[in-house]
Design a protein around this motif. Structure first.
Motif, short mmCIF file in Angstrom:
data_model
loop_
_atom_site.label_atom_id
_atom_site.label_comp_id
_atom_site.label_asym_id
_atom_site.label_seq_id
_atom_site.Cartn_x
_atom_site.Cartn_y
_atom_site.Cartn_z
N PRO A 56 -1.91 5.20 3.63
CA PRO A 56 -0.82 5.03 4.60
C PRO A 56 -0.07 6.31 4.94
O PRO A 56 0.80 6.29 5.81
N LEU A 57 -0.40 7.42 4.27
CA LEU A 57 0.32 8.66 4.48
C LEU A 57 -0.59 9.75 5.01
O LEU A 57 -1.73 9.89 4.55
N GLN B 147 0.30 -1.31 3.32
CA GLN B 147 0.37 -0.65 2.03
C GLN B 147 -0.92 0.11 1.72
O GLN B 147 -1.96 -0.13 2.32
N PRO C 219 -2.81 8.52 8.91
CA PRO C 219 -3.08 7.32 8.13
C PRO C 219 -4.36 6.64 8.59
O PRO C 219 -4.67 6.60 9.78
N CYS D 209 9.26 6.78 -3.45
CA CYS D 209 8.24 6.42 -2.46
C CYS D 209 8.84 5.56 -1.35
O CYS D 209 9.57 4.60 -1.63
N PHE E 22 5.47 1.44 2.62
CA PHE E 22 4.30 1.66 3.47
C PHE E 22 3.92 0.36 4.14
O PHE E 22 3.83 -0.67 3.50
#
Length: 263
Positions: free
Chosen positions: A113-114, A80, A145, A74, A77
């Protein structure tokens, strides 16, 4: 913290990473039907001030409000992965994450966050007090995001009044789910409002409803009602400010200005 609940059948890495479950026997948190009285002015006020209910009795709920540090493959982020829910930081490593709802099928809110093109699997899980999965589903990440709502479907059995439920939201950074995920978890409990407060809500406008829920410590409806207003009125600066102030008030200023990208 000792645990009396068994973990769900998640991958071994997640089972090791998760915090303690709740005990199967517990008394109600702060039931607004008995501990709070409606304000004469709440239904006229649109200013949202969240009034946290009393902490839950033993055993403490535990949980994880932030996705944490890098795990396996991972990336880091910033901000986060974050659960948009009140929490109590009892020590650097000991957090209680929990909130109240009046809904049989509430909506849970997270900062993701993705974006979906990251192709990382995501999953939401809801357990009952005995750690039995009530709902478990893959979650499609949003286009960009931002803050995302996950609603408990009406096809799922309604949450039982005064029972605790534990939720998890996890993002795996490998398609095979071989590495521990980035995850958040917490506890939710459904309660009833008094008849007087329910009558206030019936005649109130949506932002007034959010203020009434907030005054009475009902986090999930406070946030969901305000989120729906923001989605309907994306350019309303006053609603943006109310949202920012509400999220900041529970200690999550890092994600208070993030856009709501989907429900």
């Amino acid at each position: 913290m000792n645990s009396l609940l068994k973990p769900i059948k998640l991958p071994l890495a997640l089972a090791v990473a998760c915090t303690s479950m709740l005990a199967s026997q517990t008394s109600i948190l702060a039931d607004p039907t008995t501990t709070r009285q409606p304000s004469n002015t709440a239904s006229l006020d649109t200013t949202i001030h969240f009034n946290p209910p009393q902490p839950p009795p033993e055993p403490p709920p535990g949980g994880r409000v932030l996705g944490g540090a890098k795990r396996g493959t991972c990336p880091q982020f910033k901000p986060q992965l974050t659960a948009l829910v009140p929490f109590t930081q009892k020590s650097p490593t000991d957090v209680d994450v929990w909130g109240l709802t009046t809904a049989a099928h509430p909506t849970f809110w997270f900062y993701i966050p993705l974006p979906k093109n990251a192709t990382y699997p995501a999953e939401f899980v809801l357990q009952d007090e005995a750690s039995n999965p009530i709902y478990q589903t893959a979650i499609a990440l949003p286009d960009q995001p931002g803050v995302m709502g996950i609603s408990l479907p009406k096809t799922v059995a309604p949450m039982v009044l005064n029972k605790r439920y534990r939720w998890f939201f996890s993002i795996y950074c490998d398609q095979e789910k071989q590495w521990p995920p980035v995850y958040v978890e917490g506890v939710i409990q459904r309660v009833n409002l008094s008849q007087a407060i329910a009558q206030q809500l019936e005649t109130a406008k949506p932002q007034q409803q959010s203020a009434i829920y907030a005054q009475n410590g009902i986090w999930y409806e406070t946030l969901t009602t305000l989120a729906k207003l923001r989605l309907k009125n994306p350019n309303d600066s006053k609603l943006q400010a109310e949202w920012r102030n509400l999220i900041t008030s529970i200690g999550l200023s890092d994600v208070a200005t993030q856009p709501i990208v989907s429900q």
